[in-house]
Design an enzyme around this catalytic site. Structure first.
Site, PDB file in Angstrom:
ATOM      1  N   ARG A 121       0.806  -1.222   0.000  1.00 29.77           N
ATOM      2  CA  ARG A 121       0.000   0.000   0.000  1.00 29.77           C
ATOM      3  C   ARG A 121       0.843   1.278   0.000  1.00 29.77           C
ATOM      4  O   ARG A 121       0.351   2.344   0.336  1.00 29.77           O
ATOM      5  CB  ARG A 121      -0.993   0.020   1.170  1.00 29.77           C
ATOM      6  CG  ARG A 121      -2.005  -1.131   1.130  1.00 29.77           C
ATOM      7  CD  ARG A 121      -3.105  -0.928   2.168  1.00 29.77           C
ATOM      8  NE  ARG A 121      -4.074  -2.002   2.102  1.00 29.77           N
ATOM      9  CZ  ARG A 121      -4.011  -3.127   2.800  1.00 29.77           C
ATOM     10  NH1 ARG A 121      -2.995  -3.321   3.629  1.00 29.77           N
ATOM     11  NH2 ARG A 121      -4.936  -4.049   2.675  1.00 29.77           N
ATOM     12  N   LYS A 226       6.671  23.067 -13.851  1.00 32.71           N
ATOM     13  CA  LYS A 226       5.836  21.946 -13.424  1.00 32.71           C
ATOM     14  C   LYS A 226       5.641  21.940 -11.913  1.00 32.71           C
ATOM     15  O   LYS A 226       4.536  21.686 -11.419  1.00 32.71           O
ATOM     16  CB  LYS A 226       6.440  20.616 -13.873  1.00 32.71           C
ATOM     17  CG  LYS A 226       5.553  19.443 -13.473  1.00 32.71           C
ATOM     18  CD  LYS A 226       5.844  18.176 -14.217  1.00 32.71           C
ATOM     19  CE  LYS A 226       4.810  17.111 -13.886  1.00 32.71           C
ATOM     20  NZ  LYS A 226       5.029  15.849 -14.603  1.00 32.71           N
ATOM     21  N   ARG A 240      -3.644  21.449 -12.841  1.00 33.80           N
ATOM     22  CA  ARG A 240      -2.641  20.469 -13.267  1.00 33.80           C
ATOM     23  C   ARG A 240      -2.994  19.833 -14.612  1.00 33.80           C
ATOM     24  O   ARG A 240      -2.112  19.363 -15.338  1.00 33.80           O
ATOM     25  CB  ARG A 240      -2.447  19.385 -12.203  1.00 33.80           C
ATOM     26  CG  ARG A 240      -1.314  18.425 -12.559  1.00 33.80           C
ATOM     27  CD  ARG A 240      -0.854  17.570 -11.414  1.00 33.80           C
ATOM     28  NE  ARG A 240       0.231  16.697 -11.831  1.00 33.80           N
ATOM     29  CZ  ARG A 240       0.946  15.943 -11.026  1.00 33.80           C
ATOM     30  NH1 ARG A 240       0.690  15.939  -9.728  1.00 33.80           N
ATOM     31  NH2 ARG A 240       1.915  15.182 -11.491  1.00 33.80           N
ATOM     32  N   ASN A 244      -1.322  18.665 -19.550  1.00 31.54           N
ATOM     33  CA  ASN A 244      -1.681  17.714 -20.608  1.00 31.54           C
ATOM     34  C   ASN A 244      -1.862  18.403 -21.960  1.00 31.54           C
ATOM     35  O   ASN A 244      -2.392  17.792 -22.896  1.00 31.54           O
ATOM     36  CB  ASN A 244      -2.969  16.973 -20.238  1.00 31.54           C
ATOM     37  CG  ASN A 244      -2.744  15.982 -19.120  1.00 31.54           C
ATOM     38  OD1 ASN A 244      -1.780  15.223 -19.142  1.00 31.54           O
ATOM     39  ND2 ASN A 244      -3.618  15.999 -18.133  1.00 31.54           N
ATOM     40  N   HIS A 247      -1.447  16.436 -25.165  1.00 34.94           N
ATOM     41  CA  HIS A 247      -1.401  15.015 -24.825  1.00 34.94           C
ATOM     42  C   HIS A 247      -2.621  14.224 -25.277  1.00 34.94           C
ATOM     43  O   HIS A 247      -2.525  13.012 -25.446  1.00 34.94           O
ATOM     44  CB  HIS A 247      -1.203  14.849 -23.316  1.00 34.94           C
ATOM     45  CG  HIS A 247       0.209  15.103 -22.877  1.00 34.94           C
ATOM     46  ND1 HIS A 247       0.838  16.291 -23.115  1.00 34.94           N
ATOM     47  CD2 HIS A 247       1.110  14.316 -22.224  1.00 34.94           C
ATOM     48  CE1 HIS A 247       2.076  16.236 -22.620  1.00 34.94           C
ATOM     49  NE2 HIS A 247       2.259  15.055 -22.093  1.00 34.94           N
ATOM     50  N   HIS A 251      -1.381  11.184 -27.091  1.00 35.33           N
ATOM     51  CA  HIS A 251      -1.579   9.871 -26.473  1.00 35.33           C
ATOM     52  C   HIS A 251      -2.383   8.952 -27.387  1.00 35.33           C
ATOM     53  O   HIS A 251      -2.144   7.733 -27.418  1.00 35.33           O
ATOM     54  CB  HIS A 251      -2.296  10.016 -25.131  1.00 35.33           C
ATOM     55  CG  HIS A 251      -1.395  10.346 -23.992  1.00 35.33           C
ATOM     56  ND1 HIS A 251      -1.866  10.630 -22.715  1.00 35.33           N
ATOM     57  CD2 HIS A 251      -0.049  10.445 -23.910  1.00 35.33           C
ATOM     58  CE1 HIS A 251      -0.847  10.888 -21.921  1.00 35.33           C
ATOM     59  NE2 HIS A 251       0.263  10.784 -22.622  1.00 35.33           N
TER      60      HIS A 251
END
Length: 364
Positions: A121, A226, A240, A244, A247, A251
């Protein structure tokens, strides 16, 4: 050497950038509390083959050090390799006070970070990035593996204890990896720093032989941009998502082509131009896209998409993007350089932008 402090939620950790930063690894490990009981390296095979001696020369002074070598690049970010890492960690007897060290490019850091996030975990890990691309992926705690239907779809947020960015590893990078990594530097400038973008476009005419001091400066700027965004939004509930930019389409190309067929950065650069085109249509963004395209083509980027990657295939991949909500595809767009926002985009406009990209590609 430069040290940038990253603040993400309750976590604070240093990013050390410079030549021979690897020398500080033993002291960084020794300073962790509670004391580290064992160290487990997850190392990119290409890096291990080339730098095994140098890496082992600076191993933390610990009696329990284990090594696990993984495939280079996106081939590492699979369920099979992830399971193999967990099995090796269990066989090594790692406990809750153990430390994982990720040594390699962005894919290695993503995988090793996800292993550390899920083993018992969650245990600690340190990033030792060895590529330009990893200046982006090593910072911020987004860790993941790929699913055949989507990139980075299985993952978590798990911040490292430190990022030690030894720039001497970058000397042997092939030009394809330099180009891949620099796409993220350019992306950071587009979303956050117009002056930096202007500086890049003025001073950077080739990626073949970048002056080391200028490269270090660019990487430091990227990490600072960043880290400030991550400070505001650790878990991508707001700003945040701006990271992207480029992306969604990028992607989709990576996934539809098959992971590893395109480098991440080269696919993202196509996605950046795609998003810039949509930004012009939606926001009437005052940005000279033609001038930008001319520049990136001189740097060696291509906008030529194989015919078998049809718009339908790419659209289906974009519909699976993490920013898609209630079947509505959302894109990070620019109002102007340095001012991004998230907005829904119609299928018709996505197809129009796709035609724009393919026309440029045919003219290359």
């Amino acid at each position: 050497m430069d040290i940038i402090e990253v603040h993400a939620g309750e976590a604070t950790y240093p990013v050390e950038i410079g030549e021979n930063v690897l020398l500080s690894l033993p002291s960084r490990v020794a300073s962790l509390t509670p004391a580290v009981t064992s160290v487990f390296y997850i190392v990119d095979k290409a890096v291990y083959d080339q730098y095994e001696g140098r890496i082992k020369e600076h191993v933390p002074n610990h009696q329990h050090v284990f090594w696990h070598v993984i495939p280079a690049g996106e081939a590492a970010k699979t369920f099979d390799v992830y399971q193999q890492c967990l099995g090796a960690a269990l066989e090594a007897g790692l406990d809750r006070h153990s430390l994982i060290i990720a040594c390699g490019g962005g894919a290695t850091g993503d995988l090793a970070g996800f292993v550390s996030a899920t083993y018992m975990r969650g245990i600690r890990f340190i990033q030792l990035p060895t590529t330009i691309l990893a200046h982006d992926s090593a910072v911020g705690g987004k860790v993941a593996i790929n699913h055949p239907l989507g990139k980075n779809m299985v993952g978590s947020f798990h911040q490292p204890s430190a990022v030690l960015y030894d720039l001497s590893f970058l000397r042997t990078l092939p030009i394809k990896e330099v180009r891949s990594g620099f796409a993220e530097v350019i992306k950071h400038a587009l979303i956050a720093d117009p002056a930096f973008l202007e500086e890049l476009m003025k001073n950077l005419s080739t990626l073949e032989d970048i002056e080391p001091s200028f490269l270090a400066y660019c990487l430091k700027k990227g990490v600072q941009i960043k880290s400030e965004i991550v400070r505001q939004d650790e878990r991508e509930t707001g700003v945040r998502a701006y990271l992207n930019f480029g992306h969604t389409y990028g992607h989709a190309i990576e996934a539809a082509a098959g992971y590893g067929k395109w480098t991440h950065g080269e696919a993202i650069m196509v996605g950046v131009v795609y998003a810039l085109y949509i930004s012009k249509q939606v926001n009437h963004c005052d940005f000279n896209v033609s001038l930008f395209i001319d520049w990136i083509q001189r740097l060696g980027y291509t906008l030529s998409i194989p015919e078998e990657l049809s718009f339908t295939k790419l659209y289906d991949r974009m519909a699976q993007d993490k920013k898609t909500i209630a079947n509505e595809i959302r894109f990070v767009l620019l109002e102007e350089t340095g001012v991004p926002h998230l907005k829904k985009v119609t299928k018709e406009l996505l197809e129009e932008a796709d035609r724009f990209i393919r026309q440029i590609g045919r003219e290359e």
